[in-house]
Design an enzyme around this catalytic site. Structure first.
Site, short mmCIF file in Angstrom:
data_model
loop_
_atom_site.label_atom_id
_atom_site.label_comp_id
_atom_site.label_asym_id
_atom_site.label_seq_id
_atom_site.Cartn_x
_atom_site.Cartn_y
_atom_site.Cartn_z
N VAL A 1 0.83 -1.21 0.00
CA VAL A 1 0.00 0.00 0.00
C VAL A 1 0.87 1.26 0.00
O VAL A 1 0.53 2.25 -0.65
CB VAL A 1 -0.95 0.00 1.21
CG1 VAL A 1 -1.77 1.29 1.26
CG2 VAL A 1 -1.88 -1.21 1.15
N GLU A 2 1.98 1.22 0.69
CA GLU A 2 2.82 2.42 0.82
C GLU A 2 3.58 2.74 -0.46
O GLU A 2 3.54 3.87 -0.96
CB GLU A 2 3.81 2.25 1.98
CG GLU A 2 3.17 2.27 3.36
CD GLU A 2 2.64 3.64 3.76
OE1 GLU A 2 2.91 4.62 3.04
OE2 GLU A 2 1.94 3.71 4.79
N SER A 3 4.30 1.76 -1.00
CA SER A 3 5.19 2.05 -2.13
C SER A 3 5.16 1.01 -3.23
O SER A 3 5.77 1.20 -4.28
CB SER A 3 6.63 2.20 -1.64
OG SER A 3 7.12 0.93 -1.19
#
Length: 350
Positions: free
Chosen positions: A237-239
């Protein structure tokens, strides 16, 4: 000593006579302060110091010529702060979020800390200034990282052309300034499974880099007692496993650490995969432990930990749970959905 006198001269009396945000920033700069001291770090202060804290001024009471403020810090701790003089109206009326420059002192680790207010400014005003500052710092850091990467790639290519790539295999990729001893004693089948999954998310990594990330995920997850599949879900989800990712707000690297958070977790190079993952997993463990102690329940502590990772501990505390921000609520839901999808059916409970 001049810096200390400068700030002390702008204490509570100055607050009552029109001290501006510019004055506050000038005083903070004189003390070389660029971010608030965390509540955890504040507990460890010994001797005299000048620090910046952020929190909610919950109320005040007066005893003689001294006014005391009750400050609730972002982790829920409270701190009494003395002020000799009149408070500005905005600081003394009800609950208000503020930044405060304090002169603190603790004789030793067992003594109670005393705190005297030097200057204050509304949190909303300082947050805008800090966001601009850290965004600029992130941009500078990214440019520096790109320049260093090009230099390393050039040296690596030159060595490879001379047959030196085996001996100097680290050249051409970021080498962490922190030295981490990664555990490589995991089941080779598990390592290969994780590596191929990471590679499926970001094929540009190549197998060797994906394996490096896998070893870091497994090692730090084991070290801090965090499910590696949860770490993977957050990274997606982040990167989506892009070590060079930078958000518009200035969050950096695989775990999208903000500069202040990276500094708190002692991450020296947020664009180095291993360094970033160590800070990310350590931060996640901190949140999980904190909210497990508060709620006594695993799933709720997970939701709160994810919300804190996305929006900050202060937002979770202010709203008494997952903040009503659309982004944060969607973030928590998506991470949990991916996490659950990575867990085999025979391991799920209910």
């Amino acid at each position: 000593m001049r810096r200390l006198i400068f700030v002390l001269a702008l204490s509570c009396a100055a607050l009552a006579h029109g001290q501006s945000v510019s004055d506050y920033l000038a005083a903070r700069k004189q003390q070389h302060i660029v971010q608030p001291t965390s509540a955890q770090a504040l507990r460890q202060v010994e001797g005299p110091a000048i620090v910046e804290v952020q929190g909610v001024v919950q109320g005040s009471f007066k005893s003689g010529s001294v006014t005391s403020l009750m400050i609730q810090l972002d982790n829920g701790d409270t701190q009494l702060v003395d002020c000799k003089g009149d408070l500005p109206e905005w600081l003394g009326n009800g609950e208000v979020r503020a930044r405060l420059l304090l002169r603190v002192n603790r004789d030793d680790s067992y003594a109670q800390m005393t705190a005297t207010l030097l200057m204050a400014a509304p949190e909303d005003d300082l947050a805008k200034v800090d966001e601009a500052y850290w965004r600029k710092e992130a941009a500078v850091a990214k440019k520096r990282q790109e320049k260093q990467q090009k230099s390393r790639n050039g040296r690596g290519a030159a060595l490879a052309s001379r047959g030196g790539s085996a001996m100097y295999g680290w050249i051409g990729r970021a080498r962490p300034r922190n030295e981490y001893r990664l555990n490589t004693n995991f089941d080779p089948k598990v390592v290969d499974q994780y590596t191929r999954y990471v590679l499926s998310r970001n094929p540009r990594l190549g197998y060797a880099k994906a394996q490096e990330i896998t070893y870091a995920i497994l090692s730090f997850s084991y070290e801090y007692g965090v499910d590696a599949r949860l770490v993977v879900a957050i990274l997606i989800v982040e990167s989506d496993f892009d070590p060079n990712s930078t958000s518009r707000a200035g969050a950096m690297g695989l775990g999208q650490l903000m500069p202040a958070t990276a500094a708190w977790m002692r991450v020296r190079d947020p664009y180095d995969a291993t360094d970033n993952l160590h800070g990310m997993v350590k931060l996640l463990r901190t949140h999980l432990t904190q909210y497990r102690a508060m709620t006594g329940e695993n799933f709720e502590s997970l939701r709160l930990a994810l919300a804190a990772y996305n929006a900050g501990e202060g937002a979770v505390r202010r709203h008494g749970g997952v903040p009503p921000y659309r982004e944060t609520q969607a973030y928590v839901q998506r991470v949990i959905q991916i996490y659950e999808s990575l867990i085999p059916a025979n391991e799920r409970t209910g």
